[in-house]
Write an enzyme that holds these catalytic residues in place. Structure first.
Site, PDB file in Angstrom:
ATOM      1  N   ARG A  70       0.840  -1.195   0.000  1.00 30.90           N
ATOM      2  CA  ARG A  70       0.000   0.000   0.000  1.00 30.90           C
ATOM      3  C   ARG A  70       0.876   1.247   0.000  1.00 30.90           C
ATOM      4  O   ARG A  70       1.964   1.256   0.563  1.00 30.90           O
ATOM      5  CB  ARG A  70      -0.895   0.026   1.241  1.00 30.90           C
ATOM      6  N   TYR A 199      -1.320  -3.674  -7.186  1.00 29.95           N
ATOM      7  CA  TYR A 199      -1.028  -4.452  -5.977  1.00 29.95           C
ATOM      8  C   TYR A 199      -2.147  -4.401  -4.930  1.00 29.95           C
ATOM      9  O   TYR A 199      -2.590  -3.312  -4.529  1.00 29.95           O
ATOM     10  CB  TYR A 199       0.268  -3.957  -5.313  1.00 29.95           C
ATOM     11  N   LYS A 208      -9.503  -2.611   1.711  1.00 32.37           N
ATOM     12  CA  LYS A 208      -9.232  -1.453   2.554  1.00 32.37           C
ATOM     13  C   LYS A 208     -10.009  -0.214   2.096  1.00 32.37           C
ATOM     14  O   LYS A 208     -10.496   0.565   2.910  1.00 32.37           O
ATOM     15  CB  LYS A 208      -7.724  -1.155   2.594  1.00 32.37           C
ATOM     16  N   HIS A 228     -10.446  -2.540  11.516  1.00 29.36           N
ATOM     17  CA  HIS A 228      -9.334  -3.366  11.014  1.00 29.36           C
ATOM     18  C   HIS A 228      -9.089  -4.497  12.020  1.00 29.36           C
ATOM     19  O   HIS A 228      -8.089  -4.494  12.742  1.00 29.36           O
ATOM     20  CB  HIS A 228      -8.096  -2.479  10.860  1.00 29.36           C
ATOM     21  N   SER A 250      -1.182  -3.540  10.314  1.00 29.70           N
ATOM     22  CA  SER A 250      -0.807  -4.442   9.234  1.00 29.70           C
ATOM     23  C   SER A 250       0.462  -5.211   9.595  1.00 29.70           C
ATOM     24  O   SER A 250       1.417  -4.645  10.125  1.00 29.70           O
ATOM     25  CB  SER A 250      -0.577  -3.645   7.954  1.00 29.70           C
ATOM     26  N   CYS A 252       0.960  -7.375  11.889  1.00 31.33           N
ATOM     27  CA  CYS A 252       1.214  -7.494  13.331  1.00 31.33           C
ATOM     28  C   CYS A 252       0.475  -8.670  13.951  1.00 31.33           C
ATOM     29  O   CYS A 252       0.303  -8.731  15.169  1.00 31.33           O
ATOM     30  CB  CYS A 252       0.853  -6.190  14.041  1.00 31.33           C
ATOM     31  N   THR A 255      -3.909 -12.418  11.116  1.00 29.84           N
ATOM     32  CA  THR A 255      -4.185 -13.714  10.485  1.00 29.84           C
ATOM     33  C   THR A 255      -3.733 -14.843  11.402  1.00 29.84           C
ATOM     34  O   THR A 255      -4.431 -15.848  11.570  1.00 29.84           O
ATOM     35  CB  THR A 255      -3.482 -13.799   9.116  1.00 29.84           C
ATOM     36  N   ASP A 279      -9.085  -9.880   9.009  1.00 32.60           N
ATOM     37  CA  ASP A 279      -8.587  -8.533   8.704  1.00 32.60           C
ATOM     38  C   ASP A 279      -9.592  -7.417   8.962  1.00 32.60           C
ATOM     39  O   ASP A 279      -9.208  -6.342   9.382  1.00 32.60           O
ATOM     40  CB  ASP A 279      -8.133  -8.480   7.236  1.00 32.60           C
ATOM     41  N   ASN A 371       6.519  -8.430   1.927  1.00 37.91           N
ATOM     42  CA  ASN A 371       5.057  -8.232   1.903  1.00 37.91           C
ATOM     43  C   ASN A 371       4.403  -9.092   0.817  1.00 37.91           C
ATOM     44  O   ASN A 371       3.341  -8.762   0.311  1.00 37.91           O
ATOM     45  CB  ASN A 371       4.727  -6.749   1.695  1.00 37.91           C
ATOM     46  N   SER A 372       5.054 -10.203   0.466  1.00 40.28           N
ATOM     47  CA  SER A 372       4.413 -11.122  -0.486  1.00 40.28           C
ATOM     48  C   SER A 372       3.200 -11.758   0.193  1.00 40.28           C
ATOM     49  O   SER A 372       3.170 -11.895   1.422  1.00 40.28           O
ATOM     50  CB  SER A 372       5.399 -12.191  -0.946  1.00 40.28           C
ATOM     51  N   ARG A 373       2.219 -12.145  -0.611  1.00 40.84           N
ATOM     52  CA  ARG A 373       0.925 -12.538  -0.034  1.00 40.84           C
ATOM     53  C   ARG A 373       0.324 -13.746  -0.737  1.00 40.84           C
ATOM     54  O   ARG A 373       0.675 -14.066  -1.867  1.00 40.84           O
ATOM     55  CB  ARG A 373      -0.063 -11.368  -0.177  1.00 40.84           C
TER      56      ARG A 373
HETATM   57  P1  GTP Z   1      -2.095  -7.777   7.467  1.00 39.69           P
HETATM   58  O1  GTP Z   1      -2.596  -8.834   6.551  1.00 39.69           O
HETATM   59  O2  GTP Z   1      -1.048  -6.915   6.859  1.00 39.69           O
HETATM   60  O3  GTP Z   1      -3.192  -6.947   8.057  1.00 39.69           O
HETATM   61  O4  GTP Z   1      -1.268  -8.533   8.642  1.00 39.69           O
HETATM   62  P2  GTP Z   1      -1.729  -9.381   9.925  1.00 39.69           P
HETATM   63  O5  GTP Z   1      -2.041  -8.458  11.044  1.00 39.69           O
HETATM   64  O6  GTP Z   1      -2.763 -10.360   9.540  1.00 39.69           O
HETATM   65  O7  GTP Z   1      -0.366 -10.134  10.325  1.00 39.69           O
HETATM   66  P3  GTP Z   1       0.046 -11.676  10.204  1.00 39.69           P
HETATM   67  O8  GTP Z   1      -0.777 -12.561  11.080  1.00 39.69           O
HETATM   68  O9  GTP Z   1       0.121 -12.031   8.775  1.00 39.69           O
HETATM   69  O10 GTP Z   1       1.510 -11.648  10.819  1.00 39.69           O
HETATM   70  C1  GTP Z   1       2.521 -10.822  10.303  1.00 39.69           C
HETATM   71  C2  GTP Z   1       3.872 -11.257  10.793  1.00 39.69           C
HETATM   72  O11 GTP Z   1       3.925 -11.299  12.220  1.00 39.69           O
HETATM   73  C3  GTP Z   1       4.254 -12.654  10.321  1.00 39.69           C
HETATM   74  O12 GTP Z   1       5.599 -12.646   9.906  1.00 39.69           O
HETATM   75  C4  GTP Z   1       4.085 -13.511  11.542  1.00 39.69           C
HETATM   76  O13 GTP Z   1       4.952 -14.612  11.536  1.00 39.69           O
HETATM   77  C5  GTP Z   1       4.385 -12.545  12.686  1.00 39.69           C
HETATM   78  N1  GTP Z   1       3.633 -12.909  13.913  1.00 39.69           N
HETATM   79  C6  GTP Z   1       2.308 -13.164  13.999  1.00 39.69           C
HETATM   80  N2  GTP Z   1       1.943 -13.510  15.263  1.00 39.69           N
HETATM   81  C7  GTP Z   1       3.085 -13.459  15.995  1.00 39.69           C
HETATM   82  C8  GTP Z   1       3.363 -13.710  17.383  1.00 39.69           C
HETATM   83  O14 GTP Z   1       2.490 -14.030  18.190  1.00 39.69           O
HETATM   84  N3  GTP Z   1       4.662 -13.543  17.776  1.00 39.69           N
HETATM   85  C9  GTP Z   1       5.632 -13.170  16.900  1.00 39.69           C
HETATM   86  N4  GTP Z   1       6.860 -13.024  17.368  1.00 39.69           N
HETATM   87  N5  GTP Z   1       5.405 -12.941  15.586  1.00 39.69           N
HETATM   88  C10 GTP Z   1       4.150 -13.074  15.138  1.00 39.69           C
HETATM   89  C1  SPV Z   2      -2.819  -4.576   5.267  1.00 41.84           C
HETATM   90  O1  SPV Z   2      -1.845  -3.944   4.842  1.00 41.84           O
HETATM   91  O2  SPV Z   2      -3.351  -4.324   6.372  1.00 41.84           O
HETATM   92  C2  SPV Z   2      -3.350  -5.698   4.472  1.00 41.84           C
HETATM   93  C3  SPV Z   2      -2.843  -5.898   3.126  1.00 41.84           C
HETATM   94  O3  SPV Z   2      -4.230  -6.398   4.950  1.00 41.84           O
HETATM   95  S1  SPV Z   2      -3.563  -4.818   1.971  1.00 41.84           S
HETATM   96  O4  SPV Z   2      -4.743  -5.458   1.415  1.00 41.84           O
HETATM   97  O5  SPV Z   2      -2.559  -4.587   0.912  1.00 41.84           O
HETATM   98  O6  SPV Z   2      -3.947  -3.586   2.607  1.00 41.84           O
HETATM   99 MN    MN Z   3      -4.734  -5.775   7.151  1.00 38.06          MN
END
Ligand code: GTP
Ligand code: SPV
Ligand code: MN
Length: 589
Positions: A70, A199, A208, A228, A250, A252, A255, A279, A371-373
């Site tokens: 983004r 993207y 979003k 979010h 994002s 953090c 998922t 999300d 940020n590959s998905r």
């Molecule tokens: P968006 O799709 O961008 O909104 O991201 P998200 O909030 O869904 O984050 P996601 O669950 O994909 O995690 C992002 C990164 O954080 C990944 O590299 C995970 O491995 C890492 N991560 C997730 N949960 C934890 C945790 O409990 N501890 C640690 N150390 N890392 C974590």
């Molecule tokens: C985020 O960045 O919080 C995402 C990926 O979930 S995107 O759809 O690119 O915003």
């Molecule tokens: Mn998100």
């Protein structure tokens, strides 16, 4: 044509005369039509068909190296009055912005096809669902929207023939020119214009752009909330399910938390975790006066790196069929995909995410972009909630805020009440990630994880949160804050995280049921260290104590930072937030 709605038909006509495509294709959502598009995308090399035995229905796509996340700096909220966009959004007068973008869209689809995508955010027939139409010149967008939304003819079932209540999304990848890239929202016109990107969050306009930026504005006017947030259910051995929503910025951990696998101690007792969303949550008071949440999406656009059988089994399982991978490494030996953290065996005969030969050996060159998905259908998820398609959604027991903080924020604490909880959310901060272009690892304030996604003045947004709390009164979910990311002196994460986060969720649910005491601190209620179940974990009770410690000096700095952050909102900052800040300062003194 899939609808008789004049408002849709007139608008499509208007956009066709602007963009001048050679051809117009209405997306009905049929497998036949989608298969033809997949075939075409493979022929034009827009997508690579992966090993159909190992990964049936899966494809790989690469974006331009300048177009991988983004772009917050080029994202605009064009309300008529600048005041309504607030200090945290880029703003431009809508007339001026239309005037600036119209020449960019003029004739942009010459020689191309315009796809007309009807879609529903939320289950078709749900009173919380809303309709959008996206016009795009990208097959990649069509195929992703198919996974991420309820796409096709049926989406129009939710739109009466005379209704004007649909979001108009116009997208063209144009020539993916970063200097003319714009992601623009006109909340008062229910309109989104996006150009020169191909993207994710910039172009899948249901996500979003609609489900957060436009929807947050609609929610303020219509008495609901667009957040979010992930949504998960925890089922106890008696079969009762409690639902939690959590807002993390994002990349953090949404998922991961949404799909967590309970540690053995809970599994053997019969606890289960169900994923409703990973999300976005749309939240509205239900008939019984509680807050109910739906996930408006139909798939997961998840971060690939770090996703493994061990870290997130359910997410990985979701990507084994009918998934589109974006910017991951391509294993040429067996025509599959790979990313950092998938396993310890990078392919040696591969292409990196930019399409260059890659042998997996030089650790300084990454196979996959950070940020590959993956874009995976929700129904693939082994722990998808039986309530996933429920039109009324699920009742929330708790709301959690959280971010990446190496110091300061403890593992978990509970707010004193709703108003204080809104303050906790409003003052969240987190280290930036690769999900948006810009520096990674810088601490910034990110209220409710909505800084890049709030479609109106952030001060009014806080006010809306306070009002929603008043509406539901003592039926309001309890509000908590978590931090999985505290680090030790060597920069290692102290808390094991991932599935073990369930241990913290269990304390949270015990608090909601008033089954456990807490310690009152300056920032909120904290668990007694012994109330975080560490059975089966190799972790000392001193470490838990440390994870829960509140460093008053750091928090005094935090309060100063909050004050500075709040100052920009001027008169729009609700009095309640000022009072909460003063309360925090008093308790720290
Ligand atoms: P968006 O799709 O961008 O909104 O991201 P998200 O909030 O869904 O984050 P996601 O669950 O994909 O995690 C992002 C990164 O954080 C990944 O590299 C995970 O491995 C890492 N991560 C997730 N949960 C934890 C945790 O409990 N501890 C640690 N150390 N890392 C974590
Ligand atoms: C985020 O960045 O919080 C995402 C990926 O979930 S995107 O759809 O690119 O915003
Ligand atoms: Mn998100």
């Amino acid at each position: 044509m899939l609808t008789n709605n004049k408002n849709v038909l007139n608008w499509v006509d208007e956009m066709v005369s602007l963009c001048k495509p050679d051809k117009i294709v209405w997306i009905d959502g049929s497998e036949e039509q989608l298969n033809a598009l997949r075939k075409e995308a493979v022929e034009t090399k827009e997508m690579i068909e992966l090993n159909q035995e190992k990964l049936p229905g899966c494809f790989l796509h690469r974006t331009q190296p300048n177009d991988v996340a983004r772009v917050e700096g080029r994202t605009f909220i064009c309300s008529r009055d600048q005041e309504n966009a607030g200090p945290t959004n880029n703003w431009c007068d809508p007339k001026e912005m239309y005037a600036k973008l119209t020449p960019l869209f003029d004739g942009v689809m010459k020689g191309r096809t315009m796809y007309v995508i009807p879609y529903s955010m939320g289950p078709i027939g749900s009173p919380l669902a809303k309709v959008g139409v996206e016009l795009t010149d990208s097959i990649y967008v069509v195929l992703n929207m198919d996974i991420m939304t309820r796409m096709g003819k049926s989406a129009f079932e939710n739109l009466a023939d005379d209704s004007n209540d649909f979001v108009r999304g116009l997208h063209s990848k144009a020539n993916v020119d970063p200097d003319n890239r714009y992601i623009v929202h006109f909340p008062e016109d229910n309109t989104i214009w996006s150009i020169n990107s191909a993207y994710g969050g910039n172009v899948l306009l249901g996500k979003k752009c609609f489900a957060l930026r436009i929807a947050s504005y609609q929610g303020k006017n219509e008495g609901w909330m667009a957040e979010h947030m992930l949504i998960l259910g925890i089922e106890n051995p008696q079969g009762e399910v409690k639902y939690i929503a959590a807002a993390f910025p994002s990349a953090c951990g949404k998922t991961n938390l949404a799909m967590l696998i309970p540690p053995e101690i809970y599994k053997k007792e019969g606890y289960k975790v169900w994923t409703v969303g990973d999300d976005i949550a749309w939240i509205k008071p239900g008939k019984d006066g509680r807050l109910y949440a739906i996930n408006p999406e139909n798939g997961f656009f998840g971060v690939a790196p770090g996703t493994s059988e061990k870290s997130n089994f359910n997410a990985l399982a979701s990507t084994r069929t009918n998934t589109i991978f974006t910017n991951v490494a391509h294993n040429l030996d067996d025509n599959t995909v790979w990313w950092e953290g998938l396993d310890k065996n990078p392919p040696t005969n591969a292409m990196d995410w930019t399409g260059k030969p890659w042998n997996g050996k030089e650790s300084d060159i990454k196979g996959a972009h950070p940020n590959s998905r993956f874009t995976a259908p929700a129904k693939n998820c082994p722990c998808i909630s039986p309530k996933f398609d429920s039109p009324e959604g699920v009742p929330l027991s708790a709301i959690i805020f959280g971010g990446r903080r190496a110091k300061t924020a403890p593992l978990v604490y509970q707010s004193f009440n709703w108003e204080h909880g809104v303050f906790v959310g409003a003052t969240m901060a987190s280290e930036t990630t690769a999900a948006a272009t810009g520096k990674v690892g810088v601490v910034r304030r990110d209220p409710m994880a909505m800084l890049p996604f709030c479609g109106y003045h952030m001060g009014d947004y806080f006010k809306h949160w306070l009002e929603m709390g008043k509406k539901v009164g003592d039926k309001a979910p309890k509000i908590f804050n978590v931090n999985w990311f505290r680090t030790d002196a060597d920069g290692n994460f102290i808390w094991p995280g991932f599935g073990d986060n369930m241990r913290v969720l269990m304390w949270i649910l015990s608090r909601c049921d008033e089954k456990v005491d807490a310690v009152e601190t300056a920032i909120g209620y904290e668990p007694k260290p012994e109330d975080i179940n560490t059975e089966g974990l190799d972790i000392d009770s001193n470490v838990i104590k440390d994870l829960l410690s509140v460093d008053k000096d750091l928090w005094k700095e935090e309060a100063d930072g909050i004050e500075e952050f709040f100052n920009q909102f001027g008169d729009k900052l609700p009095e309640e937030m000022k009072a909460q800040l003063n309360g925090l300062k008093d308790r720290l003194a």
